[in-house]
Scaffold this motif. Structure first.
Motif, mmCIF file in Angstrom:
data_model
loop_
_atom_site.group_PDB
_atom_site.id
_atom_site.type_symbol
_atom_site.label_atom_id
_atom_site.label_comp_id
_atom_site.label_asym_id
_atom_site.label_seq_id
_atom_site.Cartn_x
_atom_site.Cartn_y
_atom_site.Cartn_z
ATOM 1 N N ASP A 19 0.833 -1.134 0.028
ATOM 2 C CA ASP A 19 0.020 0.035 -0.058
ATOM 3 C C ASP A 19 0.795 1.189 -0.002
ATOM 4 O OD1 ASP A 19 -2.455 -1.339 -0.307
ATOM 5 O OD2 ASP A 19 -2.744 -1.384 1.960
ATOM 6 N N GLU A 20 1.857 1.197 0.745
ATOM 7 C CA GLU A 20 2.798 2.341 1.044
ATOM 8 C C GLU A 20 3.874 2.745 -0.383
ATOM 9 O OE1 GLU A 20 4.379 2.680 4.750
ATOM 10 O OE2 GLU A 20 2.484 2.532 5.679
ATOM 11 N N MET A 21 3.719 1.513 -1.402
ATOM 12 C CA MET A 21 4.881 1.485 -2.370
ATOM 13 C C MET A 21 4.418 2.472 -3.459
ATOM 14 S SD MET A 21 5.980 -2.254 -2.846
ATOM 15 C CE MET A 21 7.043 -3.292 -1.414
ATOM 16 N N THR A 22 5.371 3.090 -4.033
ATOM 17 C CA THR A 22 5.038 3.919 -5.348
ATOM 18 C C THR A 22 4.890 2.680 -6.533
ATOM 19 O OG1 THR A 22 7.413 3.898 -5.926
ATOM 20 C CG2 THR A 22 6.776 5.630 -4.818
ATOM 21 N N GLU A 23 4.476 3.117 -7.783
ATOM 22 C CA GLU A 23 4.239 2.354 -8.686
ATOM 23 C C GLU A 23 5.585 1.566 -9.339
ATOM 24 O OE1 GLU A 23 1.349 1.083 -10.034
ATOM 25 O OE2 GLU A 23 0.327 2.272 -8.345
ATOM 26 N N GLU A 24 6.537 2.700 -9.277
ATOM 27 C CA GLU A 24 7.855 2.221 -9.599
ATOM 28 C C GLU A 24 8.447 0.834 -8.751
ATOM 29 O OE1 GLU A 24 6.999 5.318 -9.225
ATOM 30 O OE2 GLU A 24 7.197 6.130 -11.266
ATOM 31 N N ALA A 76 7.999 -6.720 -8.646
ATOM 32 C CA ALA A 76 7.088 -7.983 -9.502
ATOM 33 C C ALA A 76 8.137 -8.567 -10.415
ATOM 34 C CB ALA A 76 6.014 -7.338 -10.147
ATOM 35 N N MET A 77 9.055 -7.529 -10.823
ATOM 36 C CA MET A 77 9.966 -8.152 -11.981
ATOM 37 C C MET A 77 11.177 -9.027 -10.937
ATOM 38 S SD MET A 77 9.058 -7.421 -14.890
ATOM 39 C CE MET A 77 10.394 -8.057 -15.623
ATOM 40 N N LYS A 78 11.514 -8.662 -10.153
ATOM 41 C CA LYS A 78 12.398 -9.326 -9.174
ATOM 42 C C LYS A 78 11.946 -10.612 -8.853
ATOM 43 C CE LYS A 78 14.755 -9.128 -4.594
ATOM 44 N NZ LYS A 78 14.868 -8.058 -3.504
ATOM 45 N N LEU A 79 10.824 -10.730 -8.693
ATOM 46 C CA LEU A 79 9.868 -12.028 -8.237
ATOM 47 C C LEU A 79 9.870 -13.064 -9.397
ATOM 48 C CD1 LEU A 79 8.411 -13.863 -6.137
ATOM 49 C CD2 LEU A 79 6.171 -12.624 -6.620
ATOM 50 N N VAL A 80 9.502 -12.404 -10.589
ATOM 51 C CA VAL A 80 9.500 -13.115 -11.987
ATOM 52 C C VAL A 80 10.896 -13.752 -12.103
ATOM 53 C CG1 VAL A 80 9.278 -12.802 -14.449
ATOM 54 C CG2 VAL A 80 7.680 -11.700 -12.961
ATOM 55 N N ASN A 81 11.952 -12.822 -11.997
ATOM 56 C CA ASN A 81 13.258 -13.453 -12.363
ATOM 57 C C ASN A 81 13.626 -14.557 -11.569
ATOM 58 O OD1 ASN A 81 13.612 -11.491 -14.240
ATOM 59 N ND2 ASN A 81 14.516 -9.855 -13.026
#
Length: 560
Positions: free
Chosen positions: A501-506, A512-517
């Motif tokens: 909730d407190e994260m920016t879109e970036e 998300a990309m870190k998890l995908v990798n």
């Protein structure tokens, strides 16, 4: 030296001297089960000498001493090869009253000889393959059944019955042909059932109902031992009896199930003996066709129903102990049916769970029995559901945490033994009418995932068996808590703050990309394999699952 002295006296002495030296040898080696290999030849010769004495006319006390030593020596498999002959087997069978004669068992002085001869035969048949073959040739099983018929109603010869039954058990354990002979040719099923009736002193009040005296004395040690041996022999005789083909078979199995119900409702001389008795009864009930297990429950009579209500009404409120006892007894009644035997089976199952060991041998038979009973008989399932899975009220703890029967069974759903966790999960699934949503309510998705994956029900639905329509049993407490229950753990959780909730879109895109990798790396190194659900609900590699859904979509488009 013991063997040398005994052998010398047996060969050259008179009956009194033989009796004394063999009695001394028996007293000294009564607890011996391992023998010195250096004296093996002497023991063989001593066995041969004893058989030569047994064919002579010697006093009964001398025969008993000879047989006691022979029983001890027959514990050694190595010495049995040369002494296990047809002639020697016939000598023991004659002494055990297993010959062709129709002599009745009237001479009490002969009983010790019969018992010791049967003990020797038990050891020799168990330890010698030659003796096992000779047993078939000499038709030993038929002669044992004949001896049982002579003494089935005579309580003062329980030792003879006990070792006769033990020898029948050993024979039927080692030879499948003898099981078939006992079942069909020798009518072993009704004969052994009658032996149980005699041991329990059953008095029938209806075709499949017996009178139970809850205040009566426990079984004597001799009656208990006889019953246990009969139960074990019956297990071998009925081990392949899953299907009933004739009405007479159905009737006989119902009679046996009624006797076993009586067995579950009585106690032995000690707690350990009672557990052993009930354990063998459970094993045998597992062989009874499930359609015949309806006799485990029986309707209450009008007198019993009125007496139960009057007992509760008449007890004053200050008599808490008597009131509790009466209420406990009333919990064994469901829908007008007496559920005492099922209640005993449930308590037996819980005790086996509490032991915490030997689940495969000790727990799975009773769990399997209760599962099949619940699947086939509605009243049994509904009673067990009330006892094991009562309506949920407190959902603050995980389903596997606690001391209730439900908690204990849910813990078993993740047991390391595959067979144990499968049957525990199956039991709960059947109690839930094989409905996935109902099972998840009581166990949580995490505990039930193994069963659902094996049954192809990870996507929900229900099993293949048909059950009556569901009734709403949700309590108000459960309905209020349901929106906040974690479906994976199956318990109430306080709302947790959302970490993104407190994260920016970036930041969200980066995580998300870190998890995908990370997942991609684990997949390429084959440390993790992405899985998906096939249309039939079973798990398969993700690529295969996606391809199947693609085929379904293409087929649907073509149809349009």
């Amino acid at each position: 030296m013991d063997e040398e002295r005994a052998l010398y006296i047996v060969r050259a002495g008179e009956a009194g001297a033989i009796e004394r030296v063999l009695r001394d040898y028996s007293d000294k080696h009564r607890a011996t089960f391992k023998f010195e290999s250096a004296d093996e030849d002497k023991r063989k010769k001593l066995c041969e000498g004893i058989f030569k004495v047994l064919v002579k006319e010697v006093p009964t006390t001398c025969q008993v001493s000879c047989l006691e030593v022979l029983r001890i020596l027959s514990r050694d498999k190595k010495i049995l090869v040369p002494v296990t002959t047809k002639e020697n087997m016939q000598i023991l069978m004659r002494l055990a009253k297993l010959h062709e004669s129709d002599d009745s068992l009237e001479k009490v002085s002969e009983f010790p000889v019969i018992v010791e001869s049967l003990k020797c035969l038990c050891n020799i048949v168990f330890n010698s393959q030659m003796a096992q073959q000779l047993s078939l040739e000499l038709n030993l099983a038929a002669k044992l059944c004949n001896l049982l018929r002579k003494c089935k109603d005579r309580k003062f010869i329980n030792d003879i019955k006990c070792f006769d039954l033990r020898l029948l058990f050993v024979l039927s354990l080692l030879h499948t042909d003898i099981r078939s002979q006992l079942r069909y040719e020798l009518q072993g099923l009704p004969l052994l059932t009658q032996i149980l009736e005699s041991a329990f002193s059953i008095k029938w009040t209806d075709e499949y109902e017996s009178a139970i005296d809850h205040n009566g004395p426990p079984l004597s040690p001799q009656e208990t031992d006889c019953a246990i041996e009969a139960l074990k022999a019956l297990f071998n005789v009925t081990v392949d009896s899953w299907k009933v083909h004739k009405e007479s078979d159905s009737h006989q199995f119902r009679v046996m199930a009624a006797v076993l119900r009586h067995c579950l409702l009585i106690v032995g001389p000690t707690e350990d003996k009672t557990e052993e008795l009930h354990s063998n009864a459970v094993n045998l009930l597992s062989n009874v066709p499930v359609s015949c297990l309806d006799v485990l429950i029986c309707p209450l009579t009008h007198e019993e129903t009125a007496q139960e209500a009057a007992t509760l009404d008449e007890l004053p409120s200050d008599k808490t102990t008597e009131k509790d006892t009466a209420l406990k007894n009333s919990t064994m009644v469901y829908n007008g049916m007496n559920m005492e035997a099922i209640h005993v089976l449930l308590n037996f199952m819980e005790k086996r769970i509490d032991k915490g060991s030997s689940y495969r041998e000790g727990l799975t038979p009773v769990l399997s029995l209760l599962t099949e009973c619940s699947r086939a008989h509605r009243n049994i399932r509904k009673f067990l559901k009330d006892q094991v899975l009562p309506p949920l009220r407190d959902v603050t703890n995980r389903p596997e945490v606690g001391s209730t029967v439900r908690n204990k069974l849910v813990r078993l759903m993740t047991h390391v033994d595959l067979g144990v966790k499968q049957i525990a999960a199956e039991f709960l699934f059947v109690l839930c009418k094989e409905r996935v949503d109902s099972l998840l309510k009581y166990t949580g998705y995490g505990n039930a995932a193994g069963l659902l994956a094996a049954r192809g029900l990870l996507a929900g639905g229900r099993g293949d068996n048909w059950y009556s329509e569901d009734e709403d049993t949700d309590t108000e407490e459960y309905k209020n808590a349901k929106p906040n229950i974690n479906l994976i753990t199956g318990h109430l959780e306080e709302p947790m703050p959302n970490p993104i909730d407190e994260m920016t879109e970036e930041q969200k895109e980066y995580e998300a990309m870190k998890l995908v990798n990370m997942l991609d790396k684990l997949s390429r190194e084959e440390l993790l394999k992405p899985m998906g659900l096939k249309p039939d609900g079973t798990i398969t590699p993700l690529e295969e699952a996606l391809s199947q859904y693609s085929v379904i979509e293409e087929t649907s488009s073509d149809t349009d």
